[in-house]
Design an enzyme around this catalytic site. Sequence first.
Site, short mmCIF file in Angstrom:
data_model
loop_
_atom_site.label_atom_id
_atom_site.label_comp_id
_atom_site.label_asym_id
_atom_site.label_seq_id
_atom_site.Cartn_x
_atom_site.Cartn_y
_atom_site.Cartn_z
N LYS A 221 -3.12 2.54 8.72
CA LYS A 221 -2.12 3.08 7.79
C LYS A 221 -0.78 2.43 8.09
CE LYS A 221 0.11 7.53 6.67
NZ LYS A 221 0.04 9.00 6.90
N ASP B 58 -4.29 11.56 10.81
CA ASP B 58 -3.43 10.38 10.72
C ASP B 58 -2.57 10.31 11.99
OD1 ASP B 58 -4.52 10.61 8.17
OD2 ASP B 58 -2.70 9.91 7.16
N LYS C 24 -4.68 2.42 4.33
CA LYS C 24 -3.84 3.40 3.65
C LYS C 24 -2.42 2.87 3.56
CE LYS C 24 -2.20 8.20 3.81
NZ LYS C 24 -2.39 9.53 4.44
#
EC number: 4.1.2.4
Length: 215
Positions: free
Chosen positions: A152, A90, A181
């Site tokens: 995300k 991430d 996400k």
Amino acid sequence: MMKLNEYIDHTLLKPDATADMIRRLCEEAVAHQFAAVCINPCYLELAVHLLAGTGVKIATVIGFPLGATLPAVKAFEAGEAVLRKADELDMVIQLGAAKLGLWQAVTDEIRQVVRAAQDSKVKVIVETGLLTEEEKKRACQAVLSGGAAFIKTSTGFGPGGATEADIRLFRSIAGDQLGIKASAGIRTRLQAEAMITAGADRLGTSAGVAIVAGH
């Protein structure tokens, strides 16, 4: 009824997290069969040991939480994480470049990390709380162009967090080309279900146990 556990990245990214806290996180992830744990890189080897053969994936963070390190440093971090068997990375974009409209630089950095990640999935954190609506659109395009697997919403360290509106915006742009996400501020089952209904594929939360318990 939604199987919320299958959406959850059980997350512990606090700077003062200890090995004992990571052990508990992994035990909870196995017990509830969460999609993944999301941890700082220094605990990758511990998590790999604890989660071997469980089916729970291991995610770690790159350029976290500010995104202000050099692209080459982020790529190096990604390579080190892969060596330590991270399944997912991430990464935080260079937000200063985004605010200046330097979208090619943002895209190039994402591409560099994706290349270093090899077969590990890259989720790109765009920190929606710092972006205008137009910047969110451009960020989503950069994630698509950079070849990442997911966009995300947030680090959890910036302002705001995931919103249904942002999830719907990203889905309208990316279609089925990107996973989404939703992260930061998801504390209840109701919030989790709302994010999934809006189009989220994963939920980053430290409240996974409470959420699946129906709280």
